[in-house]
Write a protein that holds these residues in place. Sequence first.
Motif, PDB file in Angstrom:
ATOM      1  N   LEU A 113       0.840  -1.201   0.000  1.00 28.77           N
ATOM      2  CA  LEU A 113       0.000   0.000   0.000  1.00 28.77           C
ATOM      3  C   LEU A 113       0.871   1.245   0.000  1.00 28.77           C
ATOM      4  CD1 LEU A 113      -2.840  -0.906   2.505  1.00 28.77           C
ATOM      5  CD2 LEU A 113      -3.002  -0.655   0.032  1.00 28.77           C
ATOM      6  N   GLN A 114       0.553   2.149  -0.892  1.00 29.99           N
ATOM      7  CA  GLN A 114       1.277   3.406  -0.953  1.00 29.99           C
ATOM      8  C   GLN A 114       0.308   4.534  -0.674  1.00 29.99           C
ATOM      9  OE1 GLN A 114       2.907   3.375  -4.866  1.00 29.99           O
ATOM     10  NE2 GLN A 114       3.962   1.430  -4.556  1.00 29.99           N
ATOM     11  N   LYS A 115       0.875   5.712  -0.406  1.00 27.44           N
ATOM     12  CA  LYS A 115      -0.037   6.822  -0.130  1.00 27.44           C
ATOM     13  C   LYS A 115      -0.485   7.455  -1.429  1.00 27.44           C
ATOM     14  CE  LYS A 115       3.867   9.802   1.004  1.00 27.44           C
ATOM     15  NZ  LYS A 115       4.477  10.629   2.022  1.00 27.44           N
ATOM     16  N   LYS A 116      -1.127   6.646  -2.227  1.00 27.76           N
ATOM     17  CA  LYS A 116      -1.699   7.126  -3.472  1.00 27.76           C
ATOM     18  C   LYS A 116      -2.861   6.224  -3.795  1.00 27.76           C
ATOM     19  CE  LYS A 116       0.269   4.293  -6.962  1.00 27.76           C
ATOM     20  NZ  LYS A 116       0.603   4.335  -8.354  1.00 27.76           N
ATOM     21  N   ARG A 117      -3.587   6.566  -4.826  1.00 27.83           N
ATOM     22  CA  ARG A 117      -4.754   5.779  -5.195  1.00 27.83           C
ATOM     23  C   ARG A 117      -4.344   4.471  -5.837  1.00 27.83           C
ATOM     24  NH1 ARG A 117     -10.189   8.967  -6.638  1.00 27.83           N
ATOM     25  NH2 ARG A 117     -11.267   6.991  -6.732  1.00 27.83           N
ATOM     26  N   HIS A 118      -4.972   3.391  -5.391  1.00 29.56           N
ATOM     27  CA  HIS A 118      -4.781   2.090  -6.035  1.00 29.56           C
ATOM     28  C   HIS A 118      -6.064   1.693  -6.743  1.00 29.56           C
ATOM     29  CE1 HIS A 118      -0.880   1.148  -4.273  1.00 29.56           C
ATOM     30  NE2 HIS A 118      -1.330   1.561  -3.106  1.00 29.56           N
ATOM     31  N   SER A 119      -5.919   0.841  -7.746  1.00 32.50           N
ATOM     32  CA  SER A 119      -7.117   0.340  -8.415  1.00 32.50           C
ATOM     33  C   SER A 119      -7.802  -0.685  -7.517  1.00 32.50           C
ATOM     34  CB  SER A 119      -6.748  -0.301  -9.754  1.00 32.50           C
ATOM     35  OG  SER A 119      -6.005  -1.481  -9.527  1.00 32.50           O
ATOM     36  N   PHE A 120      -9.128  -0.774  -7.645  1.00 30.46           N
ATOM     37  CA  PHE A 120      -9.862  -1.768  -6.866  1.00 30.46           C
ATOM     38  C   PHE A 120      -9.444  -3.184  -7.242  1.00 30.46           C
ATOM     39  CE2 PHE A 120     -13.274   1.644  -6.616  1.00 30.46           C
ATOM     40  CZ  PHE A 120     -12.891   2.013  -5.338  1.00 30.46           C
ATOM     41  N   GLU A 121      -9.092  -3.383  -8.516  1.00 37.41           N
ATOM     42  CA  GLU A 121      -8.653  -4.716  -8.960  1.00 37.41           C
ATOM     43  C   GLU A 121      -7.390  -5.143  -8.199  1.00 37.41           C
ATOM     44  OE1 GLU A 121      -9.362  -2.218 -10.897  1.00 37.41           O
ATOM     45  OE2 GLU A 121     -10.958  -2.848 -12.257  1.00 37.41           O
ATOM     46  N   PHE A 122      -6.451  -4.201  -8.087  1.00 37.28           N
ATOM     47  CA  PHE A 122      -5.222  -4.529  -7.358  1.00 37.28           C
ATOM     48  C   PHE A 122      -5.520  -4.784  -5.881  1.00 37.28           C
ATOM     49  CE2 PHE A 122      -1.712  -2.734  -4.737  1.00 37.28           C
ATOM     50  CZ  PHE A 122      -0.831  -3.785  -4.899  1.00 37.28           C
ATOM     51  N   LEU A 123      -6.361  -3.946  -5.298  1.00 35.88           N
ATOM     52  CA  LEU A 123      -6.643  -4.100  -3.865  1.00 35.88           C
ATOM     53  C   LEU A 123      -7.323  -5.433  -3.570  1.00 35.88           C
ATOM     54  CD1 LEU A 123      -7.712  -0.456  -3.062  1.00 35.88           C
ATOM     55  CD2 LEU A 123      -5.630  -1.616  -2.335  1.00 35.88           C
ATOM     56  N   ARG A 124      -8.083  -5.962  -4.526  1.00 34.80           N
ATOM     57  CA  ARG A 124      -8.702  -7.272  -4.323  1.00 34.80           C
ATOM     58  C   ARG A 124      -7.657  -8.366  -4.169  1.00 34.80           C
ATOM     59  NH1 ARG A 124     -12.576  -6.409  -9.110  1.00 34.80           N
ATOM     60  NH2 ARG A 124     -13.499  -4.548  -8.193  1.00 34.80           N
ATOM     61  N   THR A 125      -6.486  -8.149  -4.762  1.00 37.52           N
ATOM     62  CA  THR A 125      -5.446  -9.170  -4.636  1.00 37.52           C
ATOM     63  C   THR A 125      -4.718  -9.075  -3.295  1.00 37.52           C
ATOM     64  OG1 THR A 125      -3.659  -7.839  -5.596  1.00 37.52           O
ATOM     65  CG2 THR A 125      -5.073  -9.052  -7.125  1.00 37.52           C
ATOM     66  N   ILE A 126      -4.960  -8.013  -2.552  1.00 36.66           N
ATOM     67  CA  ILE A 126      -4.370  -7.891  -1.213  1.00 36.66           C
ATOM     68  C   ILE A 126      -5.491  -7.600  -0.206  1.00 36.66           C
ATOM     69  CG2 ILE A 126      -2.002  -7.264  -1.839  1.00 36.66           C
ATOM     70  CD1 ILE A 126      -2.874  -4.306  -1.449  1.00 36.66           C
ATOM     71  N   ALA A 127      -6.460  -8.529  -0.174  1.00 35.10           N
ATOM     72  CA  ALA A 127      -7.652  -8.327   0.662  1.00 35.10           C
ATOM     73  C   ALA A 127      -7.298  -8.276   2.141  1.00 35.10           C
ATOM     74  CB  ALA A 127      -8.677  -9.429   0.400  1.00 35.10           C
ATOM     75  N   HIS A 128      -6.095  -8.753   2.499  1.00 32.66           N
ATOM     76  CA  HIS A 128      -5.704  -8.701   3.911  1.00 32.66           C
ATOM     77  C   HIS A 128      -5.227  -7.309   4.300  1.00 32.66           C
ATOM     78  CE1 HIS A 128      -2.116  -9.290   1.589  1.00 32.66           C
ATOM     79  NE2 HIS A 128      -1.306  -9.333   2.637  1.00 32.66           N
ATOM     80  N   LEU A 129      -4.922  -6.463   3.315  1.00 28.36           N
ATOM     81  CA  LEU A 129      -4.430  -5.116   3.621  1.00 28.36           C
ATOM     82  C   LEU A 129      -5.387  -4.013   3.178  1.00 28.36           C
ATOM     83  CD1 LEU A 129      -0.686  -5.722   2.652  1.00 28.36           C
ATOM     84  CD2 LEU A 129      -1.646  -5.546   4.952  1.00 28.36           C
ATOM     85  N   ARG A 130      -6.335  -4.364   2.317  1.00 26.61           N
ATOM     86  CA  ARG A 130      -7.180  -3.298   1.764  1.00 26.61           C
ATOM     87  C   ARG A 130      -8.049  -2.583   2.787  1.00 26.61           C
ATOM     88  NH1 ARG A 130     -11.996  -5.936  -2.082  1.00 26.61           N
ATOM     89  NH2 ARG A 130     -12.975  -7.116  -0.407  1.00 26.61           N
ATOM     90  N   PRO A 131      -8.428  -3.227   3.933  1.00 28.80           N
ATOM     91  CA  PRO A 131      -9.203  -2.444   4.909  1.00 28.80           C
ATOM     92  C   PRO A 131      -8.414  -1.270   5.492  1.00 28.80           C
ATOM     93  CG  PRO A 131      -8.672  -4.611   5.793  1.00 28.80           C
ATOM     94  CD  PRO A 131      -8.346  -4.637   4.332  1.00 28.80           C
ATOM     95  N   ARG A 132      -7.120  -1.218   5.238  1.00 33.45           N
ATOM     96  CA  ARG A 132      -6.324  -0.082   5.724  1.00 33.45           C
ATOM     97  C   ARG A 132      -6.402   1.122   4.787  1.00 33.45           C
ATOM     98  NH1 ARG A 132      -0.710  -2.703   8.002  1.00 33.45           N
ATOM     99  NH2 ARG A 132      -1.629  -4.504   9.079  1.00 33.45           N
TER     100      ARG A 132
END
Length: 467
Positions: A113-132
């Motif tokens: 995770l970076q302090k910028k916008r990520h795509s939802f597709e990418f965040l789905r691949t890191i579901a353990h970190l996306r709630p952050r």
Amino acid sequence: MKQDLKRTRIAEVLRTGRIGSRYVVMGWVRTRRDSKGGFSFVEVNDGSCLSGLQIIADKGLANYESEVLRLQTGCSIRVDGILAESPGKGQKVELKAEALKVMGWADPDAYPLQKKRHSFEFLRTIAHLRPRTNTFGAVARVRNAMARAIHAFFQERGFIYLHTPIITGSDCEGAGEMFKVTTLELNYAPEKDGAIDFSRDFFGAPANLTVSGQLEAEIYALAMGDVYTFGPTFRAENSNTSRHLAEFWMVEPEMAFCDLDGNIDLAVAFLKQIFASVLTDCGEDMQFFNRFIDSSVIPTLEQLISKDFQVLTYTEGIDILKKAKENFEFPVDWGADLQSEHERYLCEKVVNGPVVLIDYPKEIKAFYMKINPDGRTVRAMDVLVPKIGEIIGGSQREDDYETLLAKIREAGLNPEDYWWYLDLRKYGSAPHSGFGLGFERLIQFVTGLANIRDVIPFPRTPGNLAF
RNA sequence: UCCUCGGUAGCUCAGUCGGUAGAGCGGGUGGCUGUUAACCACUUGGUCGGCGGUUCGAGUCCGUCCCGGGGAGCCA
């Protein structure tokens, strides 16, 4: 370090914090900005609200050089400090650190995770970190607030919260493909007469995951009056869309002594109250969705709360569609099910809001729906909303024994499989109604998120069982 | 399951007619600043989704498989 102080959630610090008071805050670093004036700004978020808290950490801290200057996105920290007014723009208060303890580092080379916008597709691949992230934190809080609002709505009205089974023996609920539940070794399953011998399975019979609690809810409605279920539901359909999940949560109220009109009234009151609750309880999160996801969500919800819902019969809907100057891909004909494009046209072009469609032809609806006096339509209702389509499906149930029996046979089903369902019509039958509401679709509608996989923490879809 | 568009650096993407790999962000180093999507300079970073084929030469063309987005069907 003042170890005696208890942790205060950031939401509470921002809401009730007093300037000059001492607080302990724990959370995860979002960003750090250094001033060569000899101090750093550390933004901390602990999930209690969208906003973070700005920490002022200066070189007076023992670990300033060794640790504070190494803080990165994702680190977890404990800060003991004094709340102060913030001279900078963007926040009213900030916490002047007296001590800052690093609880867990996050290697910046590896932390995704970076302090910028990520795509939802990418965040789905890191579901353990996306709630952050801001978006998924906001979704989690809104989802929680909506669940609480749903219980509040029914409890206030005297409905009994009913737990219907997850594992079911009937494969005749008729709402879609089912997942099989077994303890048999699939490669060495016992066979009898060329077929799997389920008499030797755990339950002594084939078992499945439920696709609906409705039939069981009817049992309790015809004893307790008003009941509702709220739990997981499973469909083994090979659906690959932005609004289908293999595991989703469904709300199913069922009311005795209630006809279709009462059913519509409840559905409308339900939606209005949930929308109102979210706007009051999650104001900051909703502002976020309105700003970054879909600028129409708040105006839409506000409008729905005050506006009457348009109720149309299926026949009226067909008339409108036939007169429409729209080139539909699929023809419009009385008796055929409405296509997505037709539903969308009614919601988005004709009514510009949700539509309650009722009285569908009996051939395209389930066997348990009550037949109208005209003999061709049933007392069904679908609540359709813009963008998402069907959000609620319900009906008044057939309560006449002979009629239901005939319809079960017409549908090619075996009445013996429905003996207890028929019994309800044999002993003290009563008019009753209910509906099913897809919780995730409601969250999609409220938040504006386009993909249903982003409104449930751990989405289950064909080919995807990670996390 | 069908239609369609994609898969190139940690992320978001560009890559022309087939000629040997680029940007921004991120990370690192330094500078500057009560900052806040900080800013400036330098720097780091690649099995171009996998396999096979065509070709002197493939990120680029062909076949196939895997994965993802959008649409449709099924539905909530």
